[in-house]
Design an enzyme around this catalytic site. Structure first.
Site, PDB file in Angstrom:
ATOM      1  N   LYS A  62      34.456  33.988  46.299  1.00 28.29           N
ATOM      2  CA  LYS A  62      34.805  35.377  45.985  1.00 28.29           C
ATOM      3  C   LYS A  62      33.550  36.117  45.548  1.00 28.29           C
ATOM      4  CE  LYS A  62      38.247  37.951  43.207  1.00 28.29           C
ATOM      5  NZ  LYS A  62      39.243  37.841  42.113  1.00 28.29           N
TER       6      LYS A  62
ATOM      7  N   SER B 242      45.207  36.909  39.998  1.00 27.40           N
ATOM      8  CA  SER B 242      44.395  37.208  41.180  1.00 27.40           C
ATOM      9  C   SER B 242      44.138  36.029  42.101  1.00 27.40           C
ATOM     10  CB  SER B 242      43.061  37.820  40.763  1.00 27.40           C
ATOM     11  OG  SER B 242      43.251  39.158  40.378  1.00 27.40           O
TER      12      SER B 242
ATOM     13  N   SER C  81      43.533  40.026  43.304  1.00 30.10           N
ATOM     14  CA  SER C  81      42.312  40.565  43.860  1.00 30.10           C
ATOM     15  C   SER C  81      41.552  39.593  44.753  1.00 30.10           C
ATOM     16  CB  SER C  81      41.391  41.007  42.720  1.00 30.10           C
ATOM     17  OG  SER C  81      40.998  39.891  41.941  1.00 30.10           O
TER      18      SER C  81
END
Lengths: 548, 538
Positions: B115, B214, B190
């Protein structure tokens, strides 16, 4: 690395010439300052204070002053001399090239996290104990938030509602020349926090640069109760704090380098009035004398406004002390309290102290200035001597080890405060930098006391010892300085001098007995200063008065 | 062993959803659909085929790079893909090691997506924000460093909502990621890029971060396994902070084993993060070695509490049905299931948003345009700050900074931040009590399946409400595992449903064990989205 990830306010030339020049200049400044300061610093400064306060206080002002009382509190930032910064392993060296001692943590890079150095806690506990505070066994760090280019994270890691130490006091002995006496000033709190970086402004003001070497360096903020009433008291409080941190070895306490920074809060009120006047903060105080002078100036400024019916012009503000002009000027007026939006620092666990840990530190504390002063007093030294000897821990250590070797207290004190202090002052050296050690001072004192050398020779040797080192015994032998105490040898010299000065001898015997001193001088000269003065005089008198 | 003919499973999962498990990625061998084969660990499979020289690391890397090239135009999972030569060079080095019989790290040859809010020294790390455009950190996050040390190959940086602030990945300053199951839907967020990348087999496993769900919500939306570790289990050093007291780095995998092996690699105390735990990390990977569950009740005696508050209003009936099915399956495996009530559960969402936004307003102060990132040159300092931040941050981030700043302001602190902290304590205590009476707690991972791109973009409150299943776990700092438990019809395709298992602090081992047995007795978690299914089953 710094170049790639760092930018000044202007995007170019971050590590360029102007800032490095500035730092080098600082470096030189540091060297000269270092030699000027030293154990005689406060004494010197105190004399200044005396002069200045008499200068500025005209008689008219004295009358105005008498009707007012000043309420003074001091906020002191002490930079801890830990090997690393508070939350990363970067070292801090004053005067280093800009941005040479930085890492992702103290630069506030995304993803970097602070990790507290335990040395910071140790120093805080030492200072807390030395200031007779209550320690919080469970405290924490908080974030104090504001924007400024020298603050890389946009917040300062500090302590807000639970400082590590609270509610202590500091003992101060006021020097005799300022009226003397003992004071106890309250300490509100001691807390740990990190320092910010520094801004370097270019000459033409077109851009500024950020140096983050100092960012993250550990500080202790020490807040006093508003217990001081005069500039002298405030300066002496600050000087005592400096002594304390130096005795504890937690900071070099150097005001010029910014290792000890004092911000003064001051208000005045008519004597007898209960409520406090409007508080004004003074910054930019780089020496104890500026602390004292800035306060005296501010008291007279505010008193004058009061006496002219313009007390409403005293507003809550931060004023800057201008050393050149010897006055305070408005820096910024405060519109209410700034909102720092404190909240607990989530990146750091709480600070928990155990009783054992605190006791361990308590036991390891050195003798503090106040205890030393009381001990020296008990040894029969007067307060002037006591204050001088305890002002610099190195001088005190020198004195203590001389005493431990059996030196006479008063004699050792006199030598240190007299010739040794004068030499250090002239040569701008500290007691650790001169070649003389305490053992040789003890030797010197006993050599004089035992009659091996005269006091005069002793002084000569002392200077040799301070400048070049060596031992008392060695020097006496090398220079053949052993006192002549053989009556036969002295008699020979007396005879020679008398024979060489028949005219003066005649005058003496004619009643001009004052000439005895002349003869004694000549004989001493003849002996190259080595003749035992008592023996010399005894033999001389016998010869002079002999009827022949 | 629960056979493939086990009737209830066929009822719970429509037959067209029983897609082929991925047990051989790199070979083109075709075999009939072995629906009874348990979902295998890609990591273990790769290791085995490398060691037995059935394949090479280079061939393996090439197949993933090819797939990224083919699928990325539709998915946009990655903000940055490592150049082929960089990836292949690392693979070649591994192949040489294999040739020389040198020791291989546990993740040798495994392609990992990271990420983009996790720092990598050799790739940009933008956190999905314009304010960090082209920013390259000078260091690797501890988790990334550990991955590299264990032989993993970082293939790229995955898309996310800016700074992790969002539940759809639409909040990225750069691109919108599509859900591999239905390109018109969001992958969740996210960590939407990391979830989509694993789901579409663009990489083997990936790292995400989980502040309020997330990792878990996008895992559910994309039909993969998502693991949120206990707070402190994994070092946060190098994770761009959103809300420091809630943030954790989490793991995505196509099987529980992969997520578990990945977690094991990145776990442990780190001297650079003083909130990381010194607790020993148990070796919870050994249990993944191809075991068959011969006993009929492999989870006999396990106490499972179903959080009744999570099956109420606002939760899609199909989601409830699917999760209830998973609970039934657990019962069949021998678990002792009861309903658990957590009356403070509904307080989690408001408390979470107050705390997360307060912390984020502080954590994002460092993006001031002075030292790195986006800088708008101005003559005056406040304009420099204002314009750099105004142009650098997206609207969701700005809103959160404003709300957080408000909550911390003098006069409001007690009413918001302090109150939320008190609620957090209540929630933590209630979870602790419930986990003393139960081994694991169960809830849906999200109130709904993946929704349409743009559907909730202008309705932040609806988006925030979607986090209600997950935020409590962050407030309590507990570990949680999300895994697929079924599908619902979603127009032209089916959409995965995920359920959440919450464990006691630092008891990831139990979650992984239960999850592993669960998926081994059910085929669902190895399902691949239609986008890549054809290629993989070819």
């Amino acid at each position: 690395m710094a170049l790639t990830f760092f930018r000044g306010l202007h995007t170019h030339s971050f590590l360029m010439y102007p800032s490095s020049f500035l730092s080098r200049k600082n470096g030189m400044l540091y060297c000269t300052m270092k030699s000027i300061r030293g154990q005689t610093e406060t004494q010197e400064k105190s004399q200044h204070q005396l002069k200045v306060s008499t200068q500025t206080q005209s008689r008219k002002h004295d009358d105005i002053f008498k009707n007012f009382e000043a309420i003074i509190g001091i906020e002191t930032h002490v930079q801890l001399s830990t090997l690393t910064k508070a939350f990363c392993s970067c070292p801090y060296n004053y005067g280093a090239q800009p941005n040479t001692s930085i890492c992702p943590v103290c630069m506030g890079l995304p993803g970097a996290l602070p990790v507290l150095s335990t040395k910071v806690i140790e120093s805080a506990v030492k200072v807390g104990l030395a200031l007779n505070c209550n320690l919080s066994l469970s405290s924490k760090f908080d974030r104090k938030q504001y924007f400024y280019p020298d603050l890389p994270k946009g917040y300062q890691i500090s302590q807000f509602d639970i400082p590590i130490a609270t509610g202590g006091y500091l003992d101060v002995d006021i020097p005799l020349e300022f009226g003397g006496g003992h004071r106890k000033f309250g300490i509100t709190r001691v807390h740990m926090e990190e320092d910010a970086g520094k801004l370097l402004h270019t000459g033409n003001g077109s851009f500024s640069q950020v140096d983050l070497n100092r960012a993250g360096v550990p500080l202790l903020e020490i807040v006093s109760e508003p217990d001081m009433r005069t500039g002298i008291e405030a300066a002496e409080y600050a000087a005592e704090l400096q002594r304390l941190v130096r005795y504890l070895g937690v900071s070099n306490g150097n005001m010029q380098e910014g290792s000890l920074r004092c911000d003064v809060n001051i208000s005045i009120r008519p004597i007898g009035q209960l409520e406090f006047g409007t508080k004004v903060e003074i910054k930019n105080l780089n020496s104890f004398s500026s602390v004292s002078r800035a306060i005296d100036f501010e008291i007279s400024r505010q008193a004058l406004l009061h006496s002219q019916g313009q007390a409403d012009q005293i507003v809550q503000e931060t004023r800057l002390w201008e050393e050149g002009a010897q006055k305070t000027v408005t820096m910024r007026k405060k519109e209410g309290l700034a909102d720092y939006r404190y909240f607990p620092e989530p990146d750091l666990p709480g600070v928990t102290l155990t009783e054992e840990y605190v006791d361990g530190i308590r036991c390891s504390l050195p003798e503090l200035p106040e205890m030393k002063r009381r001990r020296y007093e008990g040894m029969g030294l007067n307060m002037q001597d006591v204050l001088f000897l305890t002002n610099d821990i190195n001088v005190a250590d020198f004195f203590d080890s001389a005493i431990a070797e059996g030196a006479d207290v008063k004699l050792a004190a006199n030598w240190i405060m007299g010739d040794i202090a004068a030499y250090m002052k002239n040569e701008k050296l500290s007691i650790n930098e001169i070649q003389l050690n305490s053992h040789e001072l003890v030797e010197l004192i006993s050599s004089i006391k035992g009659g091996t050398i005269s006091g005069k020779i002793g002084k000569e040797i002392l200077f040799e010892l301070m400048a070049k080192g060596g031992t008392v015994k060695g020097l006496i032998k090398e220079k053949n300085l052993v006192q002549i105490a053989d009556p036969v040898e002295i008699e020979k010299m007396v005879d020679k001098v008398l024979a060489d000065n028949p005219k003066q001898l005649e005058q003496y015997r004619g009643g001009k007995t004052k000439l005895q001193g002349y003869f004694a001088g000549q004989i001493m000269k003849e002996s190259k200063g080595k003749a035992n003065p008592a023996l010399l005089n005894k033999i001389l008198l016998e010869k002079l008065n002999a009827k022949s | 062993m629960l056979s493939s003919a086990h009737a209830p499973r066929l009822v719970r999962f429509p037959s067209h959803c029983l897609l082929r498990p991925i047990n051989s990625l790199h070979t083109a061998q075709s075999s009939p659909l072995p629906t009874t084969t348990a979902p295998s660990s890609q990591i273990l499979t790769i290791r085995k085929s490398l060691l037995t020289k059935q394949t090479t690391a280079v061939d393996l890397a090439k197949s993933f790079l090819d797939r990224i090239r083919r699928t990325e135009p539709q998915l946009n999972s990655f903000l940055y893909v490592s150049p082929d030569d960089v990836v292949l060079k690392q693979a070649e080095e591994l192949d040489n090691k294999i040739k020389n019989n040198e020791q291989l790290g546990p993740l040798a040859g495994v392609l990992v997506g990271i990420k983009d809010n996790i720092c990598t020294s050799d790739m940009p790390s933008t956190a999905g924000s314009r304010i960090l455009k082209n920013y390259r950190p000078p260091f690797d996050a501890t988790a990334v460093r550990k991955l590299k040390q264990s032989g993993a190959i970082v293939v790229g940086k995955t898309n996310l909502d800016e700074f992790g602030m969002g539940s759809t990945t639409e909040g990225s300053a750069y691109q919108v990621t599509a859900n591999p199951w239905d390109l018109s839907r969001v992958p969740g967020g996210s960590s939407g890029g990391s979830a989509a990348a694993v789901s579409a087999r663009q990489c083997v496993v990936s790292l995400g971060s989980d502040t309020g769900g997330s990792v878990r919500q996008p895992a559910a939306f994309c039909g993969v396994v998502g693991l949120k570790p206990t707070y402190g289990r994994v070092s946060r050093y190098g994770l761009v902070a959103y809300a420091s007291s809630l943030d954790v780095i989490g793991c995505f995998g196509s099987s529980v084993a992969d997520a578990g092996i990945l977690l094991h690699t990145i776990s442990g105390y780190d001297k650079f993060d003083s909130t990381s735990s010194k607790r020993e990390v148990p070796d919870f990977t050994s249990q993944f070695a191809g075991k068959d569950y011969l006993e009929s009740k492999p989870l006999k005696g396990l106490r499972v509490g179903v959080i009744c508050e999570t099956f109420g209003d606002g939760v899609d009936p199909e989601v409830i049905l699917s999760v209830r099915g998973a609970v039934t399956h657990l019962e069949e495996l021998g678990c002792f299931v009861t309903e658990v009530s957590l009356p403070s559960f509904s307080l989690g969402l408001p408390a979470y948003y107050v705390l997360a936004l307060s912390e984020s307003s502080s954590n994002l102060s460092r993006y001031d345009g002075i030292r790195y990132g986006n800088q708008v040159l101005e003559d005056e300092l406040n304009s420099l700050y204002g314009h750099s931040r105004a142009q650098g941050f997206g609207s969701e981030v700005k809103m959160r900074i404003l709300m957080g700043t408000y909550a911390l302001s003098a006069g409001y602190y007690d009413a918001y931040y302090k109150r939320a902290q008190q609620v957090r304590t209540i929630i933590r205590d209630s979870f602790k009590a419930a986990l003393e009476r139960n081994d694991i707690l169960i809830s849906p991972a999200s109130p709904s399946v993946a929704y349409k791109i743009g559907e909730k973009k202008d309705d932040p409150l609806a988006m925030y409400a979607g986090d209600k299943m997950t935020v409590n776990v962050n407030l309590a700092g507990l570990p949680a595992l999300v895994l697929p438990c079924g599908f619902v019809e979603g127009g032209s395709t089916v959409l995965p449903v995920g359920f959440q298992m919450i464990g006691a602090a630092f008891d990831e081992e139990k979650l992984l064990k239960v999850g592993h047995i669960f998926e081994h007795t059910l085929q669902v978690s190895s399902a691949v989205p239609p986008l890549v299914a054809d290629e993989l089953t070819r």
